[in-house]
Design an enzyme around this catalytic site. Structure first.
Site, PDB file in Angstrom:
ATOM      1  N   CYS A 253      18.084 -19.366 106.406  1.00 20.15           N
ATOM      2  CA  CYS A 253      19.016 -18.303 106.800  1.00 20.15           C
ATOM      3  C   CYS A 253      18.747 -17.018 106.029  1.00 20.15           C
ATOM      4  O   CYS A 253      19.087 -15.932 106.490  1.00 20.15           O
ATOM      5  CB  CYS A 253      20.446 -18.754 106.576  1.00 20.15           C
ATOM      6  SG  CYS A 253      20.923 -20.043 107.714  1.00 20.15           S
TER       7      CYS A 253
ATOM      8  N   ASN B 118      14.262 -18.216 112.466  1.00 21.49           N
ATOM      9  CA  ASN B 118      14.696 -19.437 111.795  1.00 21.49           C
ATOM     10  C   ASN B 118      15.989 -19.890 112.438  1.00 21.49           C
ATOM     11  O   ASN B 118      16.997 -19.219 112.308  1.00 21.49           O
ATOM     12  CB  ASN B 118      14.969 -19.169 110.314  1.00 21.49           C
ATOM     13  CG  ASN B 118      15.857 -20.250 109.707  1.00 21.49           C
ATOM     14  OD1 ASN B 118      15.423 -21.381 109.536  1.00 21.49           O
ATOM     15  ND2 ASN B 118      17.110 -19.916 109.410  1.00 21.49           N
ATOM     16  N   GLU B 119      15.967 -20.951 113.151  1.00 18.59           N
ATOM     17  CA  GLU B 119      17.131 -21.557 113.796  1.00 18.59           C
ATOM     18  C   GLU B 119      18.124 -20.538 114.371  1.00 18.59           C
ATOM     19  O   GLU B 119      19.335 -20.663 114.211  1.00 18.59           O
ATOM     20  CB  GLU B 119      17.840 -22.554 112.872  1.00 18.59           C
ATOM     21  CG  GLU B 119      18.504 -22.052 111.641  1.00 18.59           C
ATOM     22  CD  GLU B 119      19.255 -23.152 110.891  1.00 18.59           C
ATOM     23  OE1 GLU B 119      20.380 -22.898 110.487  1.00 18.59           O
ATOM     24  OE2 GLU B 119      18.710 -24.253 110.705  1.00 18.59           O
TER      25      GLU B 119
ATOM     26  N   GLU C 294      13.033 -22.205 100.179  1.00 15.41           N
ATOM     27  CA  GLU C 294      13.988 -21.121 100.445  1.00 15.41           C
ATOM     28  C   GLU C 294      14.660 -20.756  99.139  1.00 15.41           C
ATOM     29  O   GLU C 294      15.025 -21.632  98.353  1.00 15.41           O
ATOM     30  CB  GLU C 294      15.047 -21.541 101.466  1.00 15.41           C
ATOM     31  CG  GLU C 294      16.080 -20.419 101.662  1.00 15.41           C
ATOM     32  CD  GLU C 294      17.018 -20.598 102.842  1.00 15.41           C
ATOM     33  OE1 GLU C 294      17.119 -21.724 103.345  1.00 15.41           O
ATOM     34  OE2 GLU C 294      17.646 -19.599 103.242  1.00 15.41           O
TER      35      GLU C 294
END
Ligand code: AHR
Length: 777
Positions: A229, A353-354, A26
């Site tokens: 994120c 993503n989450e 990331e």
């Protein structure tokens, strides 16, 4: 005390290990720009702006010849937008000097890193309105000494690319790139770029060799990218500066890619884009695992209307075509034009993503259906939120089962105690249905003890390879001067890099993953050591998280003794805490209270403390939490946190809530206004004498016995050895040891080749050690 005995049964094959261990990239901590992406110039295209970071402006990172921040007045420079290099690259530098002048850039950290004799490729775009302009491109030491120099003659009225190579006369970590102009110069410049010629695999626009080589040494089976994120935090319009991560913005010629705000508070050039990620995967021998946004930003509650989701789903379909399509297809052609006619062979795709919130799951269904229909061969990954248990976790698994997702992405960052207590987590998962993708996990620290406990946890992952399909530690990279998140696996600055303790554990497990599990038995194990109490007792109180809170009717009821404490009503504001009792001895109790948020920060709430030994060792019930989305149970050990279960919930100002928390031994249940919100057992951490798994590497015809010891030194008898050759790799260190630039391998590593007698050998495991035994013929 007798030694533990491990008896191997290499003829018994277990679950396939498939692509179990990979890596996760990331772009946070300047992992891409100023990190893995080998571009040395910061703000090469004058696109930095305050949306990226309030301190940024078009000339950010640029200095004059005296090393002072470049002001428009000093060099008659201006960042302009008319007639730009490309519609996506809207700003450029206009220089209009009467008396000559200089423009410098010292890159990231505190200067450019050069190696004596090494070659550096510079390039820039220029246009000159009047006549040819000659100027110097130099590598310079901070004190002004010239380390390399080339003359460029810009001749064209239209944007034209110029390039050259500079050979550094000295090694430096404080150098700059300088452009030196004579008086009377009038020129427009953009994309002023400098790359070391020696990139990873010598790719142009490539990756930093030293960092990528650490990744390559792991032999990862897959790489998840580009976040995190970063993927879902942004606006819905792909044209916006702060849009969610849209892959189509990241492909094509680098000078046509529009720089973007990185949600971690800086600028991303997107020079390391999806094409480069796929290429890197290929160079690492890792399968690409891209993550796409699902049209829902859980941080800002922005949702694409379902009826407008088509564009987003098309992005997903087009990405598969870009990666795998024939060069005759639209997106396959772009890949081919970029230099890769062969498909990249993408097998995995994650949507989301989450994410938290029903909005995500409503949208996931549509992605899933469309992708499945068009590309049934792609393994689709659903998301189970950012917590190890609770409402979003349940929702993720329910959605995955209902849709038939291949994998579910679980994320958690926890204490070593939590990892030890939950070593058996996947033993209890069903073996049918979607598999687990543990897409982000770590314990809170880069000390050796963290790494060793992570190793013990990984034994549990691979033992359950029939349920756990993929796993990767997170985050992967951090530039030491731009840290958004810690711990991280690999640390670097502009010239140096080192792997953390956690990296070396990941490297062992990934490199020696094996192809399938193998039969073995363990006997003579000592009883596990219990690291905590079987009951949650201690102080009880309240704390406000930057919010004004009034509480009343507090009752602490001990169900066994029948005693009750009734503290006075009260009010608390930002960070104020009140302890109702310092040492509540009950083991079966209810804490009932009413509270109201009367003011303070919109995204903050209130915490009930219980089982508190001291502020660094406590339990808390969070009502509000980060971004006011959580009703959560948190365990804090030595100041480090484990969020053990979360239900999505919002505290509304001016509303009174009636709450109850019930604790029985280590079972915790909460209700708000009579509705059950959390139910969880806060498991007691236990340390087994030994954590063991054995695998076969069928391709290499080898067996690996993986031993993890997070306790005292122990000798293990290994029996049933069928191979002739043994190699024992042993990694150990003091529990609090860390690696750093000065001591990048602050551990003891040994490789020995003991001889087995009668199929048996004794293996010594130092205290806190990870030991792999390789057996071959
Ligand atoms: O890995 C750091 C962050 O942790 C990721 O961006 C996010 O997915 C998680 O919350």
């Amino acid at each position: 005390m007798t030694n533990p005995v491990i008896t191997l049964h290499p003829q018994q094959k277990g679950a396939s290990l498939g692509d179990l261990y990979g890596i996760f990239f990331e772009d946070l901590n300047h992992a891409a720009d100023g990190g893995l992406y080998a571009e040395m110039i910061q703000n090469r295209s004058f696109e930095f702006c305050p949306i990226d970071n309030p301190e940024y402006h078009g000339l950010y990172g640029w200095q004059n010849g005296a090393g002072q921040p470049l002001q428009a007045e000093t060099l008659h420079v201006r960042v302009l937008e008319d007639a730009p290099l490309h519609a996506n690259n809207t700003h450029y530098l206009k220089i209009d000097v009467n008396e000559g002048g200089e423009l410098q850039n010292d890159g990231f950290n505190h200067g450019l890193a050069l190696t004596k004799g090494a070659a550096y490729d510079f390039s820039l775009f220029a246009r000159t309105p009047i006549e040819p302009v000659h100027f110097l491109v130099q590598l310079k030491e901070a004190d002004g000494r010239i380390l390399a120099q080339e003359t460029v003659t810009a001749t064209d009225r239209e944007w034209q690319r110029y390039e050259g190579t500079l050979i550094a006369a000295e090694t430096s970590t404080t150098a700059r790139l300088a452009l030196v102009f004579d008086g009377g110069t009038n020129i427009a410049l953009d994309m002023i770029s400098l790359f070391p010629q020696a990139t990873f695999k010598n790719r142009k626009n490539g990756c930093r060799k030293d960092i990528a080589e650490l990744l390559a040494a792991m032999k990862p089976k897959f790489m998840r990218f580009p976040g995190g994120c970063l993927v879902h935090d942004g606006s819905l319009n792909a044209e916006d500066r702060d849009s969610m991560y849209r892959w189509k913005n990241t492909v094509g010629p680098v000078e046509h890619r529009s720089a973007r705000r990185n949600s971690w508070g800086y600028n991303q050039t997107l020079g390391l884009g999806f094409y480069e990620y796929f290429l890197l995967c290929e160079d690492l021998g890792a399968k690409p695992l891209p993550v796409l946004p699902a049209g829902w930003d859980p941080h800002h509650q922005r949702a694409v209307p379902i009826e407008e989701l088509g564009e987003w789903i098309q992005d997903a379909l087009d990405l598969i075509e870009f990666a795998n399509g024939d060069p005759e297809t639209k997106w396959g052609r772009l890949r081919s034009e970029m230099g890769h006619p062969e498909p990249f062979g993408m097998e995995y795709l994650a949507v989301g993503n989450e994410e938290v919130g029903q909005e995500f799951f409503d949208r996931y269904d549509h992605f899933h259906k469309a992708i499945r229909e068009a590309y049934p061969e792609i393994q689709l990954i659903n998301s189970a939120g950012p917590f190890a248990a609770g409402s979003e976790y349940e929702r993720g698994w329910e959605s995955a089962r209902r849709n038939g997702s291949d994998l579910v992405d679980e994320h958690y960052y926890q204490t070593t105690d939590w990892l030890l207590a939950n070593h058996d987590r996947y033993d209890h998962y069903p073996a049918d249905g979607p598999k687990v993708f543990l897409g982000e996990y770590a314990s809170w620290g880069n000390e050796w003890y963290n790494a060793a406990v992570e190793a013990s946890y990984m034994i549990g992952l691979e033992r359950n390879a029939d349920k756990v399909g993929l796993a990767c530690y997170a985050p992967m990279l951090a530039n030491v001067d731009y840290v958004n998140w810690r711990p991280d696996m690999i640390w670097f600055d502009q010239s140096r890099v080192y792997g953390s303790m956690n990296y070396y554990v990941q490297q062992l497990f990934t490199k020696f993953q094996g192809t399938c599990n193998m039969g073995y038995e363990v006997s003579n194990l000592a009883a596990p050591k219990v690291l905590g109490a079987n009951q949650i007792t201690g102080g009880i109180g309240v704390v406000a998280d930057n919010a004004d809170i009034s509480y009343r009717n507090v009752r602490i009821i001990d169900h066994l003794s029948g005693e009750e404490i009734t503290p006075a009503d009260g009010t608390i504001a930002k960070d104020q805490r009140v302890l109702f009792t310092e040492d509540f001895p009950g083991t079966d109790y209810t804490i009932a209270f009413e509270f109201e948020k009367t003011g303070g920060q919109w995204d903050r709430g209130f915490r009930l403390l219980f089982g508190e030994q001291d502020p660094d060792n406590t339990f808390a019930w969070l009502l509000g939490g980060w971004q006011n989305q959580d009703c959560m149970i948190r365990s804090v050990r030595e100041g480090r946190i484990s969020d053990i279960t979360q239900t999505i919930w919002k505290v509304e100002t001016g509303k009174r809530y009636s709450c109850e928390l019930h604790v029985k031994d280590r079972q915790i249940t909460t209700t708000i206004n009579g509705v059950v919100m959390n139910e969880i057992e806060a498991k007691v951490p236990v340390v087994q004498q030994l954590y063991v798994n054995a695998v076969l590497d069928e391709a290499a015809d080898k067996q690996y016995v993986k031993l993890v010891n997070v306790a005292d030194a122990v000798t293990v008898s290994l029996e049933g050895i069928t191979g002739e050759q043994l190699k024992v790799r042993s990694l150990s260190a003091a529990p609090d040891a860390v690696n750093d630039f000065e001591t990048p391998e602050n551990f003891t590593y040994s490789e020995t080749e003991p001889v087995a007698a009668g199929g048996s050998v004794a293996i010594q495991l130092p205290q806190n050690s990870v030991v792999f035994v390789e057996i071959s013929d």
